[in-house]
Write an enzyme that holds these catalytic residues in place. Structure first.
Site, PDB file in Angstrom:
ATOM      1  N   THR A 131     -17.160  49.817  -0.133  1.00 37.82           N
ATOM      2  CA  THR A 131     -18.312  49.056  -0.451  1.00 37.82           C
ATOM      3  C   THR A 131     -18.405  48.200   0.753  1.00 37.82           C
ATOM      4  O   THR A 131     -17.352  47.356   1.003  1.00 37.82           O
ATOM      5  CB  THR A 131     -17.947  48.337  -1.676  1.00 37.82           C
ATOM      6  OG1 THR A 131     -17.329  49.286  -2.496  1.00 37.82           O
ATOM      7  CG2 THR A 131     -19.078  47.441  -2.141  1.00 37.82           C
ATOM      8  N   ALA A 222     -24.628  47.417  -8.483  1.00 37.77           N
ATOM      9  CA  ALA A 222     -24.250  47.954  -9.529  1.00 37.77           C
ATOM     10  C   ALA A 222     -22.841  47.135 -10.036  1.00 37.77           C
ATOM     11  O   ALA A 222     -22.665  46.960 -11.170  1.00 37.77           O
ATOM     12  CB  ALA A 222     -23.636  49.480  -9.313  1.00 37.77           C
ATOM     13  N   CYS A 275     -12.911  44.631  -6.846  1.00 36.94           N
ATOM     14  CA  CYS A 275     -14.059  44.852  -6.445  1.00 36.94           C
ATOM     15  C   CYS A 275     -15.167  43.724  -6.907  1.00 36.94           C
ATOM     16  O   CYS A 275     -15.852  43.280  -6.018  1.00 36.94           O
ATOM     17  CB  CYS A 275     -14.781  46.170  -6.957  1.00 36.94           C
ATOM     18  SG  CYS A 275     -13.875  47.243  -6.206  1.00 36.94           S
TER      19      CYS A 275
HETATM   20  C1  UDX Z   1     -11.039  50.031  -0.578  1.00 38.06           C
HETATM   21  C2  UDX Z   1     -11.928  48.959  -0.246  1.00 38.06           C
HETATM   22  O1  UDX Z   1     -11.173  47.727  -0.667  1.00 38.06           O
HETATM   23  C3  UDX Z   1     -13.399  48.694  -0.924  1.00 38.06           C
HETATM   24  O2  UDX Z   1     -14.008  47.608  -0.340  1.00 38.06           O
HETATM   25  C4  UDX Z   1     -13.868  49.783  -1.193  1.00 38.06           C
HETATM   26  O3  UDX Z   1     -14.775  49.822  -2.283  1.00 38.06           O
HETATM   27  C5  UDX Z   1     -13.034  51.037  -1.337  1.00 38.06           C
HETATM   28  O4  UDX Z   1     -11.885  51.165  -0.417  1.00 38.06           O
HETATM   29  P1  UDX Z   1      -9.114  50.652  -1.991  1.00 38.06           P
HETATM   30  O5  UDX Z   1      -8.953  52.104  -1.907  1.00 38.06           O
HETATM   31  O6  UDX Z   1      -8.821  50.080  -3.270  1.00 38.06           O
HETATM   32  O7  UDX Z   1     -10.668  49.915  -1.673  1.00 38.06           O
HETATM   33  O8  UDX Z   1      -8.341  49.729  -0.923  1.00 38.06           O
HETATM   34  P2  UDX Z   1      -6.603  49.933  -0.493  1.00 38.06           P
HETATM   35  O9  UDX Z   1      -5.901  50.569  -1.850  1.00 38.06           O
HETATM   36  O10 UDX Z   1      -6.036  48.657   0.016  1.00 38.06           O
HETATM   37  O11 UDX Z   1      -6.575  51.169   0.240  1.00 38.06           O
HETATM   38  C6  UDX Z   1      -7.354  50.914   1.685  1.00 38.06           C
HETATM   39  C7  UDX Z   1      -6.116  51.639   2.601  1.00 38.06           C
HETATM   40  O12 UDX Z   1      -6.527  51.728   3.907  1.00 38.06           O
HETATM   41  C8  UDX Z   1      -4.770  51.078   2.849  1.00 38.06           C
HETATM   42  O13 UDX Z   1      -3.758  51.926   2.324  1.00 38.06           O
HETATM   43  C9  UDX Z   1      -4.570  50.879   4.139  1.00 38.06           C
HETATM   44  O14 UDX Z   1      -3.396  51.184   4.649  1.00 38.06           O
HETATM   45  C10 UDX Z   1      -5.557  51.992   4.785  1.00 38.06           C
HETATM   46  N1  UDX Z   1      -6.085  51.111   6.050  1.00 38.06           N
HETATM   47  C11 UDX Z   1      -6.469  50.087   6.502  1.00 38.06           C
HETATM   48  C12 UDX Z   1      -5.951  52.274   7.081  1.00 38.06           C
HETATM   49  O15 UDX Z   1      -5.752  53.410   6.953  1.00 38.06           O
HETATM   50  N2  UDX Z   1      -6.577  51.822   8.526  1.00 38.06           N
HETATM   51  C13 UDX Z   1      -7.037  50.393   8.552  1.00 38.06           C
HETATM   52  O16 UDX Z   1      -7.179  50.129   9.737  1.00 38.06           O
HETATM   53  C14 UDX Z   1      -7.091  49.899   7.621  1.00 38.06           C
HETATM   54  C1  UDX Z   2     -15.522  48.433 -11.338  1.00 34.07           C
HETATM   55  C2  UDX Z   2     -16.698  49.348 -11.595  1.00 34.07           C
HETATM   56  O1  UDX Z   2     -16.929  49.474 -12.883  1.00 34.07           O
HETATM   57  C3  UDX Z   2     -16.802  50.337 -10.687  1.00 34.07           C
HETATM   58  O2  UDX Z   2     -17.857  51.242 -11.215  1.00 34.07           O
HETATM   59  C4  UDX Z   2     -16.677  50.086  -9.453  1.00 34.07           C
HETATM   60  O3  UDX Z   2     -16.543  51.443  -8.701  1.00 34.07           O
HETATM   61  C5  UDX Z   2     -15.389  49.396  -9.029  1.00 34.07           C
HETATM   62  O4  UDX Z   2     -15.287  48.338  -9.994  1.00 34.07           O
HETATM   63  P1  UDX Z   2     -13.008  48.666 -11.818  1.00 34.07           P
HETATM   64  O5  UDX Z   2     -12.739  47.129 -11.252  1.00 34.07           O
HETATM   65  O6  UDX Z   2     -11.769  49.579 -11.636  1.00 34.07           O
HETATM   66  O7  UDX Z   2     -14.267  49.256 -11.762  1.00 34.07           O
HETATM   67  O8  UDX Z   2     -12.683  48.405 -13.513  1.00 34.07           O
HETATM   68  P2  UDX Z   2     -13.814  47.876 -14.656  1.00 34.07           P
HETATM   69  O9  UDX Z   2     -13.859  48.735 -15.761  1.00 34.07           O
HETATM   70  O10 UDX Z   2     -15.269  47.824 -14.257  1.00 34.07           O
HETATM   71  O11 UDX Z   2     -13.195  46.466 -15.221  1.00 34.07           O
HETATM   72  C6  UDX Z   2     -13.467  45.276 -14.258  1.00 34.07           C
HETATM   73  C7  UDX Z   2     -12.946  44.084 -15.106  1.00 34.07           C
HETATM   74  O12 UDX Z   2     -13.947  43.594 -16.093  1.00 34.07           O
HETATM   75  C8  UDX Z   2     -11.534  44.352 -15.701  1.00 34.07           C
HETATM   76  O13 UDX Z   2     -10.801  43.265 -15.485  1.00 34.07           O
HETATM   77  C9  UDX Z   2     -11.933  44.646 -17.146  1.00 34.07           C
HETATM   78  O14 UDX Z   2     -10.953  44.168 -18.053  1.00 34.07           O
HETATM   79  C10 UDX Z   2     -13.117  43.442 -17.387  1.00 34.07           C
HETATM   80  N1  UDX Z   2     -14.050  43.869 -18.700  1.00 34.07           N
HETATM   81  C11 UDX Z   2     -14.653  45.092 -18.558  1.00 34.07           C
HETATM   82  C12 UDX Z   2     -14.311  42.853 -19.289  1.00 34.07           C
HETATM   83  O15 UDX Z   2     -13.821  41.959 -19.531  1.00 34.07           O
HETATM   84  N2  UDX Z   2     -15.035  43.350 -20.639  1.00 34.07           N
HETATM   85  C13 UDX Z   2     -15.765  44.394 -20.554  1.00 34.07           C
HETATM   86  O16 UDX Z   2     -16.530  44.798 -21.452  1.00 34.07           O
HETATM   87  C14 UDX Z   2     -15.556  45.341 -19.490  1.00 34.07           C
END
Ligand code: UDX
Ligand code: UDX
Length: 459
Positions: A131, A222, A275
């Site tokens: 993102t 979103a 996120c």
């Molecule tokens: C990431 C972003 O945080 C989020 O904004 C986006 O929506 C989806 O990708 P996430 O997969 O949850 O989300 O992040 P994270 O679990 O921290 O994984 C990122 C990975 O990239 C890590 O394993 C890290 O080691 C790796 N990375 C980071 C690289 O391989 N190269 C880099 O230069 C930096």
């Molecule tokens: C979110 C978006 O749903 C997903 O589409 C995007 O790609 C990444 O961010 P995620 O953060 O994994 O996903 O979980 P989500 O189910 O959206 O819940 C986010 C937070 O809101 C959690 O802490 C959850 O407990 C809270 N939540 C959700 C509430 O407090 N009330 C609700 O009714 C729904």
């Protein structure tokens, strides 16, 4: 075997790992490689103990790993070989300099773009999976073409909408797949190539295309809309507590309007996860950058209410427990930011734990999947905290239980036994409204839900 497409993903995190596992699983004719700078992470992906817990993930990884799904630290080799490169490195909120605490930190993004340019020897489609702020693709294009090495790069935006805990189901049966591109001949060609990948298992009418800026912005919007719904219901939960209205009844009545829908209306201790906060702050930052102060203030309110909700949990606990928590043992049921994940990033339980320690309470934390992360999150906190996997053992001798995460298992515990093991008066703060409040009250507990009248035995 000659593979139909060679796909690489840079970043083996919560997004990159599961998404690539699904592509490999659904498309045995493609070769999918996931690389990461972190060798430990890659070793975990190659082991029986995957680095993230996600229901159904292990099965699909095991089905494809070693056949057409590979995890590796060879970023250079991966870039050289691939035709399509997904970039899924993390883009956290900046913790320094201009935009600190608001803007996305794009340093890993920038570095990855330069790596791709350095090692690429043939034309590539680069797919933004992370993102990102709207217009990042422009920066990516400028970095990639800065040395004019004869290689053509086409940048696409393909944001990932999976939610943790349901990630595999979301990937297998997505509401929509969004692909944004430049509307040039080469842009449209690259877009079609990515549509082809998803069309292996996603119905055509759910694969939507747009211009690249709309795609980048749609992901931020979103998440902002989803978070806004939670802040809306949480703000009303505060009013319910003042007026004897019941938030579950209000949510039901409101959600039955088909224009609004009934999902995402559960009042809670606040939203967490990696996120929502990051993306809204990013949206706010972008709006301010473009001089749209009123729009920025509007979205900032979603985060403000979320912080307020977490603080309200503490205020309510203090009020219920005679204005002091000092020396009291509080058992947190759940630490993950939501059920069915071990992820604790931005979990409301982190903030609430820190506040409880400030109030000099003693904490006992239980969670089926998140205790290791909880220990890391609270590592530097000076206070009495213990971590106990078994909820019966954890709540034994505690003055109060506070539900932080809506784990299914908590609904079916033997609360009679738990009640007997706690000093009296015994309190339950149900921060997710998942328990049977009337039954717990009948057992003897004093119950404080979110957005509903409390049930207490006090005269
Ligand atoms: C990431 C972003 O945080 C989020 O904004 C986006 O929506 C989806 O990708 P996430 O997969 O949850 O989300 O992040 P994270 O679990 O921290 O994984 C990122 C990975 O990239 C890590 O394993 C890290 O080691 C790796 N990375 C980071 C690289 O391989 N190269 C880099 O230069 C930096
Ligand atoms: C979110 C978006 O749903 C997903 O589409 C995007 O790609 C990444 O961010 P995620 O953060 O994994 O996903 O979980 P989500 O189910 O959206 O819940 C986010 C937070 O809101 C959690 O802490 C959850 O407990 C809270 N939540 C959700 C509430 O407090 N009330 C609700 O009714 C729904």
């Amino acid at each position: 075997m000659e593979f139909g497409k060679k796909i690489l993903c840079i970043g083996a995190g919560y997004v990159g790992g599961p998404t690539m596992a699904m592509i490999a699983y659904k498309c045995p004719q493609y070769r999918v490689t996931v690389v990461d700078i972190n060798p430990t992470r890659i070793a975990q992906w190659n082991s029986d103990d995957l680095p993230i817990y996600e229901p159904g993930l292990e099965e699909i990884v095991k089905a494809s790993r070693g056949k057409n799904l590979f995890f590796s630290t060879d970023i250079e080799g991966g870039i050289k070989e691939a035709e399509i490169i997904f970039v899924s490195v993390n883009t956290p909120t900046k913790t320094f300099g201009s935009g600190m605490g608001m803007a996305s930190d794009l340093q890993y993004w920038d570095k990855t773009a330069k790596q791709i340019r350095q090692f690429a020897e043939s034309d590539k489609i680069i797919v933004e999976k992370s993102t990102l702020p709207v217009k990042t693709a422009l920066a990516m294009e400028r970095i990639l073409t800065a040395t004019n090495n004869g290689v053509h790069f086409e940048v696409l935006s393909n944001p990932e909408f999976l939610a943790e805990g349901t990630g595999i189901k979301d990937l297998e049966d997505p509401d929509r797949v969004l692909i944004g591109s430049r509307e040039t001949t080469s842009g449209l060609k690259a877009r079609n190539s990515l549509v082809e990948v998803y069309a292996n298992w996603v119905p055509q009418d759910r694969i939507i295309t747009s211009n690249i800026w709309s795609s980048e912005l749609s992901k931020l919007v979103a998440n902002a809309f989803l978070a806004q719904r939670i802040s809306s219901i949480n703000s009303i939960s505060a009013l319910c507590e003042k007026t004897d209205a019941d938030i579950t009844e209000v949510a039901r009545a409101v959600g039955m309007d088909s224009r609004l829908g009934n999902k995402f209306l559960n009042a809670s201790v606040g939203f967490g996860g990696s996120c929502f906060k990051k993306d809204i702050l990013n949206l706010v930052y972008l709006c301010r950058h473009y001089g749209l102060e009123e729009v920025a203030d509007y979205w900032q309110g979603v985060v403000t209410i979320n912080e307020y909700q977490k603080e309200r949990v503490i205020t309510n606990m203090l009020g219920a427990m005679f204005n002091t928590l000092a020396g009291k043992r509080i058992c947190l049921f759940g630490f993950a930011f939501k059920a069915n994940t071990g992820d604790t990033r931005e979990s409301p339980a982190v903030t609430i734990s820190k506040r409880l320690i400030e109030e000099k309470a003693e904490l006992v934390i239980t969670d089926p999947k998140a205790l290791d992360n909880a220990k890391m999150d609270l590592n530097n906190i000076d206070g009495k905290i213990s971590y106990v996997e078994d909820p019966y053992e954890a709540s034994d001798g505690c003055d109060a239980i506070a539900v932080m995460t809506e784990w299914e298992a908590y609904k079916n515990l033997d609360f009679e036994m738990i009640y007997r093991s706690m000093p009296k008066p015994a309190f339950i703060f149900d921060g997710r409204n998942i328990l049977d409040h009337k039954r717990l009250f009948d057992i003897g507990f004093n119950i404080f839900p979110i957005g509903k009248p409390p049930l207490t035995h006090f005269k």
